[in-house]
Scaffold this active site. Structure first.
Site, PDB file in Angstrom:
ATOM      1  N   ASP A  47     -11.495  14.098  -4.336  1.00  0.00           N
ATOM      2  CA  ASP A  47     -11.542  14.721  -3.009  1.00  0.00           C
ATOM      3  C   ASP A  47     -13.005  14.737  -2.604  1.00  0.00           C
ATOM      4  O   ASP A  47     -13.814  15.460  -3.203  1.00  0.00           O
ATOM      5  CB  ASP A  47     -10.982  16.144  -3.078  1.00  0.00           C
ATOM      6  CG  ASP A  47     -11.019  16.844  -1.718  1.00  0.00           C
ATOM      7  OD1 ASP A  47     -11.709  16.357  -0.795  1.00  0.00           O
ATOM      8  OD2 ASP A  47     -10.364  17.896  -1.595  1.00  0.00           O
ATOM      9  N   ASN A  94     -14.265   4.720   1.829  1.00  0.00           N
ATOM     10  CA  ASN A  94     -13.280   4.486   2.882  1.00  0.00           C
ATOM     11  C   ASN A  94     -12.700   5.781   3.443  1.00  0.00           C
ATOM     12  O   ASN A  94     -12.281   5.825   4.597  1.00  0.00           O
ATOM     13  CB  ASN A  94     -12.159   3.605   2.313  1.00  0.00           C
ATOM     14  CG  ASN A  94     -10.913   3.627   3.169  1.00  0.00           C
ATOM     15  OD1 ASN A  94     -10.821   2.923   4.177  1.00  0.00           O
ATOM     16  ND2 ASN A  94      -9.938   4.463   2.783  1.00  0.00           N
ATOM     17  N   GLN A 140     -13.904  20.558  15.940  1.00  0.00           N
ATOM     18  CA  GLN A 140     -13.669  19.136  15.634  1.00  0.00           C
ATOM     19  C   GLN A 140     -14.954  18.483  15.129  1.00  0.00           C
ATOM     20  O   GLN A 140     -14.933  17.674  14.186  1.00  0.00           O
ATOM     21  CB  GLN A 140     -13.185  18.388  16.887  1.00  0.00           C
ATOM     22  CG  GLN A 140     -11.803  18.815  17.342  1.00  0.00           C
ATOM     23  CD  GLN A 140     -11.122  17.757  18.210  1.00  0.00           C
ATOM     24  OE1 GLN A 140     -11.506  16.591  18.225  1.00  0.00           O
ATOM     25  NE2 GLN A 140     -10.084  18.179  18.920  1.00  0.00           N
ATOM     26  N   SER A 166     -17.284   2.357  11.739  1.00  0.00           N
ATOM     27  CA  SER A 166     -16.388   2.036  12.849  1.00  0.00           C
ATOM     28  C   SER A 166     -17.180   1.399  13.973  1.00  0.00           C
ATOM     29  O   SER A 166     -18.374   1.670  14.144  1.00  0.00           O
ATOM     30  CB  SER A 166     -15.727   3.310  13.364  1.00  0.00           C
ATOM     31  OG  SER A 166     -15.100   3.064  14.607  1.00  0.00           O
ATOM     32  N   TYR A 201     -16.158  11.800  16.286  1.00  0.00           N
ATOM     33  CA  TYR A 201     -15.874  10.701  15.356  1.00  0.00           C
ATOM     34  C   TYR A 201     -16.970   9.639  15.436  1.00  0.00           C
ATOM     35  O   TYR A 201     -17.465   9.161  14.411  1.00  0.00           O
ATOM     36  CB  TYR A 201     -14.507  10.104  15.683  1.00  0.00           C
ATOM     37  CG  TYR A 201     -14.081   8.967  14.793  1.00  0.00           C
ATOM     38  CD1 TYR A 201     -13.521   9.202  13.536  1.00  0.00           C
ATOM     39  CD2 TYR A 201     -14.245   7.645  15.207  1.00  0.00           C
ATOM     40  CE1 TYR A 201     -13.120   8.148  12.731  1.00  0.00           C
ATOM     41  CE2 TYR A 201     -13.843   6.592  14.409  1.00  0.00           C
ATOM     42  CZ  TYR A 201     -13.286   6.848  13.164  1.00  0.00           C
ATOM     43  OH  TYR A 201     -12.895   5.799  12.368  1.00  0.00           O
ATOM     44  N   LYS A 226     -19.668   8.437  12.520  1.00  0.00           N
ATOM     45  CA  LYS A 226     -19.773   7.056  12.035  1.00  0.00           C
ATOM     46  C   LYS A 226     -21.159   6.464  12.313  1.00  0.00           C
ATOM     47  O   LYS A 226     -21.603   5.577  11.580  1.00  0.00           O
ATOM     48  CB  LYS A 226     -18.666   6.193  12.648  1.00  0.00           C
ATOM     49  CG  LYS A 226     -17.254   6.596  12.182  1.00  0.00           C
ATOM     50  CD  LYS A 226     -17.057   6.456  10.664  1.00  0.00           C
ATOM     51  CE  LYS A 226     -15.595   6.570  10.265  1.00  0.00           C
ATOM     52  NZ  LYS A 226     -15.372   6.396   8.803  1.00  0.00           N
ATOM     53  N   VAL A 267      -6.888  -0.835  13.398  1.00  0.00           N
ATOM     54  CA  VAL A 267      -5.854  -1.050  12.385  1.00  0.00           C
ATOM     55  C   VAL A 267      -4.726  -0.030  12.529  1.00  0.00           C
ATOM     56  O   VAL A 267      -4.997   1.161  12.716  1.00  0.00           O
ATOM     57  CB  VAL A 267      -6.482  -0.933  10.973  1.00  0.00           C
ATOM     58  CG1 VAL A 267      -5.444  -1.221   9.903  1.00  0.00           C
ATOM     59  CG2 VAL A 267      -7.673  -1.878  10.829  1.00  0.00           C
ATOM     60  N   ARG A 268      -3.502  -0.497  12.375  1.00  0.00           N
ATOM     61  CA  ARG A 268      -2.330   0.387  12.464  1.00  0.00           C
ATOM     62  C   ARG A 268      -2.249   1.302  11.240  1.00  0.00           C
ATOM     63  O   ARG A 268      -1.712   0.924  10.210  1.00  0.00           O
ATOM     64  CB  ARG A 268      -1.041  -0.439  12.554  1.00  0.00           C
ATOM     65  CG  ARG A 268      -0.882  -1.233  13.851  1.00  0.00           C
ATOM     66  CD  ARG A 268       0.462  -1.926  13.935  1.00  0.00           C
ATOM     67  NE  ARG A 268       0.651  -2.965  12.939  1.00  0.00           N
ATOM     68  CZ  ARG A 268       0.206  -4.226  13.048  1.00  0.00           C
ATOM     69  NH1 ARG A 268      -0.495  -4.601  14.101  1.00  0.00           N
ATOM     70  NH2 ARG A 268       0.453  -5.108  12.101  1.00  0.00           N
TER      71      ARG A 268
HETATM   72  P1  NAP Z   1      -5.597   6.819   7.103  1.00  0.00           P
HETATM   73  O1  NAP Z   1      -4.389   5.973   6.922  1.00  0.00           O
HETATM   74  O2  NAP Z   1      -5.462   8.162   7.724  1.00  0.00           O
HETATM   75  O3  NAP Z   1      -6.311   6.934   5.682  1.00  0.00           O
HETATM   76  C1  NAP Z   1      -7.379   7.811   5.473  1.00  0.00           C
HETATM   77  C2  NAP Z   1      -7.500   8.027   3.983  1.00  0.00           C
HETATM   78  O4  NAP Z   1      -8.624   8.888   3.736  1.00  0.00           O
HETATM   79  C3  NAP Z   1      -6.278   8.715   3.384  1.00  0.00           C
HETATM   80  O5  NAP Z   1      -6.012   8.190   2.119  1.00  0.00           O
HETATM   81  C4  NAP Z   1      -6.740  10.155   3.279  1.00  0.00           C
HETATM   82  O6  NAP Z   1      -6.076  10.896   2.278  1.00  0.00           O
HETATM   83  C5  NAP Z   1      -8.178   9.920   2.898  1.00  0.00           C
HETATM   84  N1  NAP Z   1      -8.997  11.126   2.987  1.00  0.00           N
HETATM   85  C6  NAP Z   1      -9.217  11.926   4.058  1.00  0.00           C
HETATM   86  N2  NAP Z   1      -9.995  12.957   3.694  1.00  0.00           N
HETATM   87  C7  NAP Z   1     -10.255  12.812   2.368  1.00  0.00           C
HETATM   88  C8  NAP Z   1     -10.985  13.563   1.421  1.00  0.00           C
HETATM   89  N3  NAP Z   1     -11.605  14.692   1.736  1.00  0.00           N
HETATM   90  N4  NAP Z   1     -11.060  13.111   0.156  1.00  0.00           N
HETATM   91  C9  NAP Z   1     -10.441  11.957  -0.194  1.00  0.00           C
HETATM   92  N5  NAP Z   1      -9.715  11.225   0.656  1.00  0.00           N
HETATM   93  C10 NAP Z   1      -9.624  11.651   1.923  1.00  0.00           C
HETATM   94  O7  NAP Z   1      -6.672   6.056   8.010  1.00  0.00           O
HETATM   95  P2  NAP Z   1      -7.340   4.603   7.888  1.00  0.00           P
HETATM   96  O8  NAP Z   1      -7.283   4.010   9.232  1.00  0.00           O
HETATM   97  O9  NAP Z   1      -6.818   3.853   6.725  1.00  0.00           O
HETATM   98  O10 NAP Z   1      -8.863   5.013   7.630  1.00  0.00           O
HETATM   99  C11 NAP Z   1      -9.648   4.492   6.586  1.00  0.00           C
HETATM  100  C12 NAP Z   1     -11.093   4.389   7.077  1.00  0.00           C
HETATM  101  O11 NAP Z   1     -11.177   3.407   8.097  1.00  0.00           O
HETATM  102  C13 NAP Z   1     -11.632   5.690   7.685  1.00  0.00           C
HETATM  103  O12 NAP Z   1     -12.973   5.870   7.263  1.00  0.00           O
HETATM  104  C14 NAP Z   1     -11.582   5.401   9.170  1.00  0.00           C
HETATM  105  O13 NAP Z   1     -12.513   6.175   9.881  1.00  0.00           O
HETATM  106  C15 NAP Z   1     -11.914   3.934   9.182  1.00  0.00           C
HETATM  107  N6  NAP Z   1     -11.557   3.221  10.409  1.00  0.00           N
HETATM  108  C16 NAP Z   1     -10.252   3.055  10.766  1.00  0.00           C
HETATM  109  C17 NAP Z   1      -9.944   2.342  11.923  1.00  0.00           C
HETATM  110  C18 NAP Z   1      -8.530   2.118  12.348  1.00  0.00           C
HETATM  111  O14 NAP Z   1      -8.309   1.494  13.402  1.00  0.00           O
HETATM  112  N7  NAP Z   1      -7.525   2.559  11.590  1.00  0.00           N
HETATM  113  C19 NAP Z   1     -10.973   1.810  12.712  1.00  0.00           C
HETATM  114  C20 NAP Z   1     -12.283   1.993  12.324  1.00  0.00           C
HETATM  115  C21 NAP Z   1     -12.562   2.684  11.164  1.00  0.00           C
HETATM  116  P3  NAP Z   1      -4.814  11.876   2.595  1.00  0.00           P
HETATM  117  O15 NAP Z   1      -3.577  11.008   2.567  1.00  0.00           O
HETATM  118  O16 NAP Z   1      -4.885  12.857   1.485  1.00  0.00           O
HETATM  119  O17 NAP Z   1      -5.043  12.489   3.946  1.00  0.00           O
END
Ligand code: NAP
Length: 282
Positions: free
Chosen positions: A68, A95, A111, A145, A199, A203, A236-237
């Protein structure tokens, strides 16, 4: 085979927040492409073990460790585990991250505090404890991001100058991120020169921290050839993005995995912001 010497020579990759989304897809890709142990890490042991089962059902064999990133003891325990078992880490992918939905009515100041706590301050805590463990030839990838790049352009000229400067220190960056939170709580962040998007600011912090650490590694461990970069996975979805996002999680994993698996001896990219496998202007 499971002796001390076996593990000391086994390479290891660690992905934070990898129980779902892009992190899980990064572990999947590394299991296929990286010659070493690959760790799912998750703040919740149950969700982490479920993710391991999912990958097992695909014929992949990741390992698991609880992590965590908001819990300093959890970070220290994990760091001690990888130090003790492998003598360090070869690949670290930061990540884990969070985002409030656009529709969320939580006050902006809250927030700001919550978003910065995980995305910037906790990611920094992981780096504080793991960067010294990264072995020579290691690669560190911080998932930032595209909103860091667009958010930068919305900052005041003074802030933009600091975030692009080669002489910004980690302490100065931390103070600036804290200033954003403090001003957001008072409703004064716009006067303070910040974009109206926690956010994006979090980033910006991740991208600039990657650049600061890259300069420090080049100075303090010049012979170790460690590469550290920030990247955008694309839109990403996942739970963070809307369902209409164009990329699948596996497609979102491509750039982080590319940076994690840069060829041995590569000297670049280093200290860059990368998306679609290309260095982007900052
Ligand atoms: P996601 O599906 O919500 O996954 C986020 C992951 O981070 C989950 O496994 C979550 O765990 C974990 N997490 C959150 N807080 C945490 C903590 N305190 N300790 C350990 N793990 C933690 O979202 P995602 O899109 O895959 O995001 C992954 C990364 O990509 C993030 O940094 C996000 O900002 C970045 N990103 C995403 C997009 C996009 O379009 N999706 C675009 C740009 C950047 P839980 O399941 O326990 O919540």
């Amino acid at each position: 085979e499971t002796s001390f010497y076996f593990y000391m020579s086994t390479k290891v990759a660690v992905v934070t927040g990898s129980n779902k989304g892009i992190g899980l897809a990064v572990v999947r890709a590394l299991c296929k492409q990286f010659n070493g142990d690959v760790y799912v890490t998750s703040r919740d042991v149950g969700r982490g073990e479920e993710a391991v089962k999912t990958l097992n059902s695909e014929g992949l064999k990741p390992k698991f460790h609880q992590l965590d990133i908001n819990d300093l003891n959890s970070i220290k325990n994990a760091a001690a585990y990888f130090k003790g078992k492998y003598g360090g880490v070869d690949i670290l992918i930061n990540n884990a991250g969070i985002a409030f939905k656009a529709s969320d009515t939580t006050p902006f100041g809250v927030q700001a505090e919550v978003t910065l706590r995980t995305n910037f301050f906790a990611t920094r805590d992981v780096l504080t404890h793991f960067l010294p463990l990264v072995k020579a030839g290691g690669h560190v990838v911080n998932v930032s991001s595209m909103l860091s790049a667009s958010g930068l352009k919305q900052c005041s000229p003074e802030l933009q100058q600091r975030f692009r400067s080669e002489d910004i220190t980690e302490d100065e960056l931390v103070a600036l991120m804290q200033r954003f939170v403090d001003e957001a709580k008072k409703g004064e962040h716009k006067q303070g020169g910040w974009p109206d998007m926690s956010y994006a600011v979090s980033k910006i912090g991740v991208t600039v921290l990657s650049m600061i650490h890259a300069r420090r590694l080049s100075k303090e461990r010049p012979k170790d050839g460690i590469l550290i970069n920030a990247c955008c996975p694309g839109w990403v979805r996942t739970e963070i993005a809307a369902p209409g996002a164009p990329k699948s999680p596996d497609e979102g994993a491509i750039t982080p995995v590319y940076l994690a698996l840069l060829a041995p001896g590569a000297t670049e990219p280093h200290g860059k912001y990368v998306s679609d496998k290309e260095v982007q202007p900052w």
